[in-house]
Structure formats: structure tokens, C-alpha cells
Design an enzyme around this catalytic site. Structure first.
Site, PDB file in Angstrom:
ATOM      1  N   THR A 254      62.401  22.722  52.451  1.00 32.98           N
ATOM      2  CA  THR A 254      61.978  24.072  52.755  1.00 32.98           C
ATOM      3  C   THR A 254      61.097  24.039  54.065  1.00 32.98           C
ATOM      4  O   THR A 254      60.630  22.862  54.339  1.00 32.98           O
ATOM      5  CB  THR A 254      61.226  24.425  51.717  1.00 32.98           C
ATOM      6  N   PHE A 256      58.212  25.653  56.255  1.00 35.41           N
ATOM      7  CA  PHE A 256      57.063  26.289  56.105  1.00 35.41           C
ATOM      8  C   PHE A 256      56.362  26.512  57.508  1.00 35.41           C
ATOM      9  O   PHE A 256      56.519  25.637  58.457  1.00 35.41           O
ATOM     10  CB  PHE A 256      55.995  25.376  55.371  1.00 35.41           C
TER      11      PHE A 256
END
Lengths: 369, 329
Positions: A254, A256
Site C-alpha cells: 500500500t 501512503f
């Protein structure tokens, strides 16, 4: 009732006490904004102590509670006096966003928020120095809500963190793994571990948040239940890791964004600490821009052409629905603001695209597996 | 995590003893009793099946599975794993769930043991073989291990066999200590019938009136399997004899008889092992054995590379002269 049951109850209460203490310290830290010079408020302290010392509870003597609360307030003042840098994230403590924030800098005071919008709002209003939000995931794709908020947020992207997401199956210590029937987690995490759950005949139970599910297991102690969350969440809530890395795909990452106010300037000491943080790759310089697609043939192409001709490598192109019939286009590309090539491309784009905005130029770092 | 892919492949070097004629002879010898081996029997496929696990092709390449009887601690397991890998083992064994004769004996570390084995794989790259004794554990053990072992005491635990068949992991099926050859193959059939093609047979000794050895290691099962089934067969001389000094000669005998591999117990400190003290080799002894294994295998390869010799052996009743022996003389 036996000793084991009683001890289980005590453990559950302790977990709640710790969570509540953490929450109380967070509120105390936020209240420093109203006490810029660290001035004590004796009247307020007296009223807190008085309430704690009310002799209404047979097993909690005024002496005991008074002493405890004096100590708590002393700790609150000490936290207010430290020059802690704060960062807001969505979810409960132990969330993947918090893991990413700690990878960026472990000295940060991480502040939980119920919603992504709260993170944006709190940073804009100056409650937190930074906010951290997930932008995209290798399996789940774009985090739609965050990208929609980015379109209008008057915030600056100051860093990007690319984090491996390895879900752990967490249970109360002493749980026989063969007794687990239900697994609680965020829907996204459950879907990333579908194969594992079905192989072991576990029922997926959607929960609002991965770390929230871990906290629920620790606090409510449901039988035959487990949570899927970060290893950090497991440590935080005193859970046992049955198995790490239970997601079906080997690569699950992921990305960010760390956000701050546009005009915020970090202290040199903090900037230095972040730059020398270990466990991450060297930063790759990137810029993120957003604009509205012009409603004519070749509108988007015109912008892409500018970057293509300048020889700038685009790393992300994403569109999110804006006003009805309108789309906001995000482009991330490699390069630095003061690179003349980049500056020229940005200037050229501004004159072609509608609502063209630079969201930030920043270093992107990867956390190794 | 290493995902093991199990598949049937047809060994391209079809050896002499597996010719169609000899297979039919094997089948005739047992008559109708073997007729139910639809999947395990040698008429189920051409050639021999190969079980591939983490890059190791069992049935095609000689396999040595080594490691402690029980996973006792992280330190003991990892040190043993590193030592057996250095000596040339291709897989790591270690028990996390132990079926012990006495309920008061060490029962294994359970889940903690599985986590230690997983770590040992990360450190050494060796695929993991571990026993599963409870149907409720099958899927979980499959999350940590590459090959699930069904122990001798559980060979005819049919619900466990079915569950193992469903796990999708290759199964190392030990021969029960009182099981006949036919019963053993029928147990393999249970696993195969669930759609799991990855079965490896393992002979580990049977109970006879002989008590000098822990079990009587029945090496005649190697040619019996080769005649009647396409499945790979390996030998466990540690349980087969229970006597340290016998592990080496029986390992070598198994290789001479055509075994596809060996499973050998090795412990970093055998006198202080929590189970099977008397039959675990030290890493040094295992290294010496591996050296002899390599040399014998080279010789056996030379011996078997001579098709005329094999034919001569089958057709003549008297002593035969192989080309390689003639060359040596």
C-alpha cells in the site's frame, strides 16, 4: 467461576484501561494548543482530583484514586511539555496507516481519527502537524475516498511511503487455533486472504477496521474468534500471532501520502530524524499534480504530451469522479520541483489544463518486506 | 512462502524393471487382490509419478529427508537444519505433533513447533516434512509445511487420510507397523481418491517376533512397490531399526534395492533429545553417511545404466557377469 476466568476478566479490563489511558493522553496532548505557554490550570486540576476522590466506591479509596489521578495529570503535563510531532491517521491504533507513519518516523505521536475526512480536516485546522492516508493498494487499487479528498484539500504532500502489507491471524493468547471459527477484519483485508480462510474453513466477519477488529478481540474476548491485522496491532493488544502473511498474493503493498499544511515548515531536528530513518529505501523524488479533464477531444492528451516531450516518467495516472460529468485526473511523475525540465512542464500544463494544481513534490521511500 | 506444485510427470528414463512385461508379472503375482488400486496401482499411469516440492522432484531425484525426531526449540531445530543442509539433505523433517506411546511423554510443541519449522525453511530453503495426527490440524499444518506426514500409527486412520487427500499438499505415507503391503497401498488409494496425486510411500519397519531391533525393516517393499505401483517409495532406517549402528548399513541397502530416498533422524545433541535418543545421528555421523550414500549412488547409477546386465539378471538363474564388473576386473 474459577481463577482462570477471573484472570481473563482482569486481563480484559487491563486492556481497556491501557486503551483509555492512551486516549486520555491524546486529549491532553491536543489541549496544549489552548495552553501555549504550558500554563497550569489549578482550578481545573482541582476539579478533576475532586471527582476522582469522591468516596462513593467501596473498593476505590479517595487516597488511592487521588494518588493515581495526580500521577496521571503529572504525566499529561509532561507530555504537553515535550515538543512532540503529531500525525493523524484513520482507524484504531495498530492500523496499517499507523504502521506506515511509524516507518516514516517512530518518534511521532500517532493520533487516531474516525474517518479520512477527519484526518484532512485536523491537519488543515492545525490540530496535527501531519496526516497520513493510503492512496493505492496493489490488490485493492485506488482508495477512492482519499483521492476525492485530495482534489480539494488545501494540503501539501510531503512524503510517500510504500509499505508491504502482511496480514497476521491474531487470537487471544492460549486460544487453540483449531477452535477458531470466525475471523474479523476490514472487508479489504478479508478479501485479500480469501484462500487462506476457505482452506481452513473460517468464516469472514467484516469489521470497520483491521486494528479495530484486533482491539475488539482483546477487549471483548469472543470465543472461537480471530482478527486479521498488522503484527503491530497484535503486539499492541497483546494478541498471539497464529500465522503471519496469510494473504493470498505474495506481493501486497500500500502506498501512503504524508500530508501537511501548505506553509508548514518542519523543525530541522525532525527533518533530520526523518531523513536518517532506517529500514526504508533511499527516496525517489516524485511530484503529484491534479487537474480537471477538459471536455474536448484530446484534452487529456495535451497534458500527457507535455510530459512525454519533456521526457518525464509518469508513475501514476488516476481519475476520480468530481462534479457530475467532470473528472479529476491525478498524475504522479518522477522529478524534482527545481529541475528546469519539471518546472517548464508544470508551467506549460497550467496554461492548458483546468484547475491545475501541484499537490506536492516529495521523496517516496519503500519499506522493505 | 514456497508454494509447492504437485504434479504427475512421466519419468522419461523408463527403467528396465518397470517395463510393461514386468508390471504385468507383478500384477499377476498378486492376482485379483490388487484390482482395487485404480489410482495407486501401476496400471494407473505410464512411468513413475514424480512429486515436486519446492524444487525437489521426489521419484526422479534421490531425496534425503533429515532432521530431528521432535522440534524441541528454535535453536535446536535451526542448528540441525543448517547442519543437515550442509551435509546434503534435500528436505527437513521435524515433529511438532508427536504420537507417543505414553500419554505422559513429550507430545511436541504443536503450533509453536510449526512456526519454528517455518523459520527453519526461511533460513535454509529446505522444504518441510512434518507429521499430522489430528484431522482438525490437517489444513493448518499445510499452512506451514510442504509435505504432511501420516505416521505409521495413523496409516489406517481413514478420516485423516481423506482430510490429507483434500489438503492439496503432498503426503508422506508411512507403512503401519502391522500393515500388509496391500493395506498400505490401499491407504495411498484413499489419498489419491480425494484428487491429491502427491503420495510418497515410506517403509519404516514392521512388528515381527524379533525384538532385538525396534522394528524389522522390510526392504523387500521397495521392489514390491516398484512392481505394483507408480508411487515413489522411500525408507526410514531410523525407526526401521531403532539402533544407531544399523542406520548406515540399512540406508545403503535401501539404495541398492532401488529406494527413491531416505528419511533419517538427525539431532544436534542426541543424548539430550526429548524423544528417540537412541536412533538420532549426530550431524557429523550424518555427514559421513551422506558421503557413502553419494558414492554408492554413483556406483548404482553405473550398474543400472547397463541394460544388458538387467536383462541378464532377469533371464538367467545362475550368477551373472555385468559389464561394469567385468570392466573392473
Amino acid at each position: 467461576m474459577n481463577l482462570e476466568d477471573l484472570r481473563n476478566d482482569i486481563d480484559r479490563i487491563d486492556e481497556r484501561l491501557l486503551s483509555l489511558l492512551e486516549e486520555r493522553m491524546e486529549k491532553a496532548l491536543l489541549s496544549r494548543t489552548f495552553k501555549p505557554d504550558g500554563i497550569r490550570d489549578p482550578e481545573r486540576e482541582e476539579s478533576v482530583l475532586e471527582r476522582a476522590r469522591r468516596p462513593l466506591r467501596p473498593l476505590v479509596s479517595p487516597d488511592f484514586s487521588g494518588g493515581l489521578w495526580s500521577r496521571i495529570m503529572e504525566e499529561s503535563r509532561s507530555i504537553q511539555a515535550q515538543r512532540l510531532v503529531t500525525i493523524g491517521f484513520q482507524g484504531a491504533h495498530g492500523a496499517w496507516s499507523e504502521v506506515a507513519a511509524r516507518a516514516w518516523s517512530p518518534t511521532l505521536a500517532t493520533m487516531p481519527c474516525p474517518d479520512f475526512a477527519d484526518v484532512f480536516q485536523a491537519v488543515r485546522d492545525g490540530w496535527f502537524d501531519y496526516g497520513i492516508v493510503p492512496v493505492e493498494n496493489t490488490l485493492g487499487g485506488l482508495v477512492g475516498q482519499v483521492n476525492s479528498l485530495l482534489v480539494y484539500a488545501d494540503l501539501r504532500i510531503v512524503a510517500a511511503i510504500d509499505l508491504p502489507v502482511s496480514h497476521c491471524l491474531l487470537t487471544l493468547p492460549g486460544t487453540d487455533h483449531r477452535d477458531i471459527r470466525q475471523v474479523y477484519s476490514h472487508e479489504q483485508a478479508l478479501s485479500q486472504c480469501r484462500g487462506f480462510l476457505s482452506r481452513n474453513r473460517l468464516d469472514p466477519m467484516p469489521y470497520f477496521d483491521t486494528a479495530g477488529a484486533a482491539r475488539m478481540i482483546a477487549e471483548e474476548r469472543p470465543r472461537a474468534a480471530a482478527a486479521l491485522a498488522s503484527r503491530f496491532a497484535g503486539e499492541l493488544y497483546g494478541l498471539e500471532t497464529i500465522k503471519e502473511g496469510v494473504q493470498d498474493a505474495e506481493v501486497n503493498r500500500t502506498r501512503f501520502f504524508v500530508l501537511s499544511k501548505r506553509d508548514a515548515v518542519p523543525s530541522p531536528a525532525f527533518a533530520e530524524a526523518v531523513a536518517s530513518q532506517k529500514g526504508l529505501t533511499a527516496p525517489i523524488m516524485k511530484c503529484s499534480v491534479v487537474f480537471n479533464a477538459t471536455d474536448k477531444a484530446g484534452g487529456l492528451f495535451g497534458i500527457l504530451e507535455i510530459f512525454a516531450k519533456a521526457g518525464i516518467n509518469l508513475t501514476r495516472i488516476e481519475s476520480v469522479p468530481d462534479k457530475p460529468g467532470d473528472y479529476a485526473i491525478f498524475i504522479d511523475f518522477e522529478g524534482e520541483e527545481d529541475d528546469p525540465k519539471v518546472a517548464t512542464a508544470i508551467k506549460a500544463s497550467e496554461s492548458v489544463a483546468r484547475g491545475f494544481r501541484v499537490l506536492g513534490c516529495y521523496g517516496e521511500r519503500r519499506v522493505s518486506q | 512462502m514456497t508454494l509447492s506444485i504437485v504434479m504427475y510427470t512421466i519419468a522419461n528414463h523408463d527403467r528396465q524393471q518397470h517395463s510393461q512385461a514386468s508390471r504385468e508379472r507383478g500384477l499377476r503375482r498378486k492376482g485379483a487382490r490388487m484390482k482395487d488400486l485404480r489410482l495407486a496401482g501401476n496400471l494407473a499411469m505410464e512411468g513413475r509419478s514424480v512429486v515436486e516440492v519446492g524444487g525437489v522432484r521426489i521419484g526422479e531425484v534421490f531425496t534425503v529427508i533429515a532432521g530431528p525426531c521432535s522440534v524441541e526449540s528454535e535453536d535446536q531445530t535451526i542448528r540441525t537444519a543448517v547442519a543437515v543442509k550442509e551435509a546434503g539433505a534435500t528436505m527437513l523433517r521435524g515433529g511438532a505433533f508427536k504420537p507417543r506411546t505414553s500419554p505422559y511423554a513429550f507430545q511436541g510443541l504443536g503450533l509453536k513447533g510449526l512456526k519454528i519449522l517455518e523459520k527453519a525453511r526461511r533460513e535454509t530453503g529446505l522444504p518441510i516434512v512434518t507429521e499430522v495426527i489430528d484431522t482438525r490440524d490437517v489444513s493448518w499444518v499445510g499452512e506451514y509445511a510442504d509435505i504432511l506426514q501420516i505416521g505409521a500409527r495413523n496409516m489406517q486412520n481413514f478420516s485423516l487420510l481423506r482430510e490429507a487427500g483434500k489438503s492439496g499438499r503432498p503426503i508422506l505415507l508411512k507403512r503401519g507397523m502391522h500393515a500388509t503391503f496391500e493395506e498400505w497401498l490401499n491407504c495411498a488409494e484413499y489419498i489419491l481418491a480425494e484428487g491429491n496425486p502427491g503420495v510418497i510411500l515410506c517403509e519404516r519397519g514392521i512388528r515381527t517376533f524379533e525384538t532385538y531391533t525396534r522394528n524389522t525393516l522390510d526392504l523387500s517393499m521397495i521392489p514390491a512397490v516398484k512392481l505394483n505401483s507408480h508411487l515413489p517409495v522411500i525408507i526410514d532406517p531410523s525407526h526401521g531399526t531403532g539402533i544407531l549402528e544399523m542406520i548406515e548399513p540399512m540406508s545403503l541397502a535401501a539404495i541398492a534395492a532401488g529406494a527413491d530416498g531416505l528419511e533419517i533422524e538427525v539431532h544436534i545433541d542426541p543424548p539430550n533429545a526429548m524423544s528417540d535418543k537412541a536412533q538420532q545421528l549426530t550431524p557429523e555421523a550424518f555427514m559421513r553417511l551422506m558421503d557413502k550414500i553419494r558414492r554408492l549412488r554413483a556406483f548404482m547409477a553405473e550398474l543400472n545404466a547397463d541394460p544388458e546386465h538387467m536383462l541378464a539378471e532377469q533371464d538367467k538363474t545362475g550368477p551373472t557377469q555385468s559389464r561394469s564388473r567385468a570392466a573392473r576386473a
